[in-house]
Design an enzyme around this catalytic site. Structure first.
Site, PDB file in Angstrom:
ATOM      1  N   ASN A 156      45.786  65.636  42.470  1.00  0.00           N
ATOM      2  CA  ASN A 156      45.409  66.884  43.138  1.00  0.00           C
ATOM      3  C   ASN A 156      45.014  67.864  42.028  1.00  0.00           C
ATOM      4  O   ASN A 156      45.868  68.461  41.378  1.00  0.00           O
ATOM      5  CB  ASN A 156      46.609  67.389  43.934  1.00  0.00           C
ATOM      6  CG  ASN A 156      46.302  68.650  44.710  1.00  0.00           C
ATOM      7  OD1 ASN A 156      45.238  69.254  44.542  1.00  0.00           O
ATOM      8  ND2 ASN A 156      47.236  69.071  45.551  1.00  0.00           N
TER       9      ASN A 156
ATOM     10  N   ARG B  77      42.680  64.288  46.104  1.00  0.00           N
ATOM     11  CA  ARG B  77      42.583  65.305  47.144  1.00  0.00           C
ATOM     12  C   ARG B  77      41.309  66.098  46.891  1.00  0.00           C
ATOM     13  O   ARG B  77      41.106  66.622  45.788  1.00  0.00           O
ATOM     14  CB  ARG B  77      43.776  66.246  47.065  1.00  0.00           C
ATOM     15  CG  ARG B  77      43.639  67.376  48.039  1.00  0.00           C
ATOM     16  CD  ARG B  77      44.760  68.371  47.899  1.00  0.00           C
ATOM     17  NE  ARG B  77      44.619  69.395  48.909  1.00  0.00           N
ATOM     18  CZ  ARG B  77      44.860  70.685  48.707  1.00  0.00           C
ATOM     19  NH1 ARG B  77      45.245  71.098  47.511  1.00  0.00           N
ATOM     20  NH2 ARG B  77      44.712  71.552  49.667  1.00  0.00           N
TER      21      ARG B  77
ATOM     22  N   HIS C  56      43.965  72.032  55.185  1.00  0.00           N
ATOM     23  CA  HIS C  56      45.299  71.409  55.353  1.00  0.00           C
ATOM     24  C   HIS C  56      45.245  70.190  56.268  1.00  0.00           C
ATOM     25  O   HIS C  56      46.244  69.809  56.877  1.00  0.00           O
ATOM     26  CB  HIS C  56      46.327  72.390  55.977  1.00  0.00           C
ATOM     27  CG  HIS C  56      46.693  73.564  55.142  1.00  0.00           C
ATOM     28  ND1 HIS C  56      46.927  74.822  55.684  1.00  0.00           N
ATOM     29  CD2 HIS C  56      46.887  73.697  53.814  1.00  0.00           C
ATOM     30  CE1 HIS C  56      47.239  75.656  54.725  1.00  0.00           C
ATOM     31  NE2 HIS C  56      47.226  75.001  53.580  1.00  0.00           N
TER      32      HIS C  56
ATOM     33  N   ARG D 123      46.955  86.027  51.796  1.00  0.00           N
ATOM     34  CA  ARG D 123      45.683  86.175  52.515  1.00  0.00           C
ATOM     35  C   ARG D 123      45.899  86.864  53.852  1.00  0.00           C
ATOM     36  O   ARG D 123      46.915  86.630  54.519  1.00  0.00           O
ATOM     37  CB  ARG D 123      45.046  84.800  52.773  1.00  0.00           C
ATOM     38  CG  ARG D 123      44.689  84.074  51.521  1.00  0.00           C
ATOM     39  CD  ARG D 123      44.047  82.724  51.830  1.00  0.00           C
ATOM     40  NE  ARG D 123      44.381  81.786  50.773  1.00  0.00           N
ATOM     41  CZ  ARG D 123      44.706  80.511  50.965  1.00  0.00           C
ATOM     42  NH1 ARG D 123      44.690  79.975  52.159  1.00  0.00           N
ATOM     43  NH2 ARG D 123      45.026  79.758  49.941  1.00  0.00           N
TER      44      ARG D 123
ATOM     45  N   GLU E 235      51.769  65.418  51.947  1.00  0.00           N
ATOM     46  CA  GLU E 235      50.334  65.221  51.781  1.00  0.00           C
ATOM     47  C   GLU E 235      50.030  64.089  50.801  1.00  0.00           C
ATOM     48  O   GLU E 235      49.080  63.337  50.995  1.00  0.00           O
ATOM     49  CB  GLU E 235      49.681  66.538  51.329  1.00  0.00           C
ATOM     50  CG  GLU E 235      49.639  67.549  52.474  1.00  0.00           C
ATOM     51  CD  GLU E 235      49.360  68.969  52.024  1.00  0.00           C
ATOM     52  OE1 GLU E 235      50.322  69.620  51.549  1.00  0.00           O
ATOM     53  OE2 GLU E 235      48.227  69.432  52.146  1.00  0.00           O
TER      54      GLU E 235
END
Ligand code: AMP
Length: 406
Positions: free
Chosen positions: A11, A96, A185, A246, A389
């Site tokens: 990743n 990823r 996601h 955010r 993940e």
């Protein structure tokens, strides 16, 4: 020799690389690690072998100039444990990749053409795809003969119908700039929605699930029979829920206002909405543990931030309930979703008419396992499912490279 069964998951971020080596016979982790602050004087590599035998976490703090040096350092650490990139037991590397646009709706074996297409998506994912591309290039240079697979964060959401994926703006303009809702996601939403079906003892094709991925970034998705039909993130990961830093949903006119009246530049507004908004903008903290501590001390700003976070979450639960028509389960995952019992309790409070409730005792109990936290009588199951993940990327990578078609 028996077939190789190991998958290295990479990743790659702009200044970091996270990695895990897994054995796909049982999904066991053989090593995990992280290189951070790449390109700085204070680079750090933390490597933890998990193969037993008393091997311990190792740390290096010498400067690491770029991704190539980072991956070489990772390869050295793995080699020191007999798990090197040259091992015949390594079946593939799974990368990823944040943005797969419309083209990639499934994990894909990386060829020169695939890499070029991922690069072409950089304008819609300027923060993430460049680092992913660098990671892929470097790993391919180290092991050109090994299958390498891209697993896209957006892929699970490509099943969204047009009426959910399109913004209500001029179609020609939208298409010219590839503006639409892609969602992110996806690997987590795919993994969690499938695990929830397992918890209910059902096939994923039979269940409708609302997945709430609440980490520092946060997104919700509506999953019907294993396929995503709506998700809260859009063209970028800025839309939707209130997140750590955010804003999530906002009237787009706020941007014009900040520009025209506030005198801010586009870049300043970008930083404001991505880095200085959400929980941190509202109360100065983005860690839910700290926010709960402040609330317990009577801090009003922390209370308001929490209430805004929960209000948005409830709106998405209601919206996705309406989109799905019938809901079998609501699943909480990621840092906040897995750990913050008060968030789960507040998000579901008052939704008994929708068949939603949590059992206080089950909700408070701590566990790293997927579990139900709703009372027996509730029509809709409420679940906590720790996301994984890396395991999902490894699973998708391995299944692709071992499929007869490959
Ligand atoms: P993630 O992005 O999934 O790693 O989630 C990170 C966030 O999870 C942190 O910013 C915290 O807000 C939250 N978090 C992690 N651990 C806990 C905990 N024990 N209780 C409440 N929130 C937590």
């Amino acid at each position: 020799m028996s077939n190789p069964t190991r998958v290295l998951v990479l990743n790659s971020g702009s200044s970091s690389v996270k990695y895990q080596l897994l054995d796909m016979r049982d999904g066991a982790r053989l090593a995990v690690g992280l290189v951070e602050r790449i390109g700085e004087e204070t680079s750090r590599l933390v490597h933890t072998p998990l193969t037993g035998g008393g091997a311990e976490r190792r740390e290096r703090t010498a400067p690491i100039a770029d991704h190539e040096a980072a991956l070489k350092a990772v390869a050295e650490e793995l080699s020191a444990d007999g798990l090197g990139l040259d091992s015949p037991e390594l079946a593939a590397i799974g990368h990823r990749v944040v943005h797969g646009g419309l083209k990639f709706s499934a994990p894909t074996v990386i060829t020169d053409e695939v890499l070029a297409e991922i690069e072409r998506l950089i304008p819609v994912a300027p923060l993430h795809n460049p680092a992913n591309v660098t990671g892929i290039r470097t790993a391919r240079a180290l092991r050109p003969d090994l299958p390498q697979v891209a697993v896209f964060d957006t892929a699970f959401h490509t099943t969204m119908p047009e009426h959910a994926a399109r913004y209500a703006i001029d179609v020609e303009t939208a298409d010219a700039h590839r503006i639409r809702r892609y969602g992110f996601h996806g690997t987590s939403h795919a993994y969690v929605s499938r695990r929830v079906a397992g918890l209910l003892g059902k096939d994923p094709a039979e269940v409708n699930v609302i997945v709430l991925h609440l980490g520092n970034g946060a997104s919700a998705s509506a999953v019907r029979g294993g396929r995503c039909v709506d998700t809260s993130m859009g063209l970028t990961p800025l839309e939707g829920l209130v997140m750590g830093t955010r804003s999530g949903d906002i009237d787009p006119a706020v941007v014009f206002h900040l520009k025209r009246v506030g005198g801010m530049s586009t870049d300043e507004i970008d930083v404001l909405l991505n880095k200085k908004s959400g929980l941190v903008g509202l109360c100065g903290d983005n860690d839910m543990r700290e926010i709960r501590r402040r609330i317990d001390e009577g801090d009003e700003r922390a209370r308001l931030a929490f209430d805004i976070y929960i209000h948005r979450l409830k709106k998405y639960i209601g919206a996705y309930y309406a989109v799905l028509g019938r809901v079998d389960a609501v699943a909480f995952t990621a840092g906040v979703g897995e750990n913050a019992a008060p968030v789960r309790e507040a998000a579901v409070a008052g939704l008994e008419e929708l068949g939603l409730a949590v059992d206080a005792g089950l909700n408070a109990a701590r566990s790293g396992e997927p579990r139900l936290i709703s009372p027996e009588y509730a029509r809709v199951a409420v679940a906590v499912v720790p996301t994984d993940e890396e395991l999902e990327i490894a699973r998708q990578t391995y299944s692709l490279v071992t499929s007869p078609a490959h």
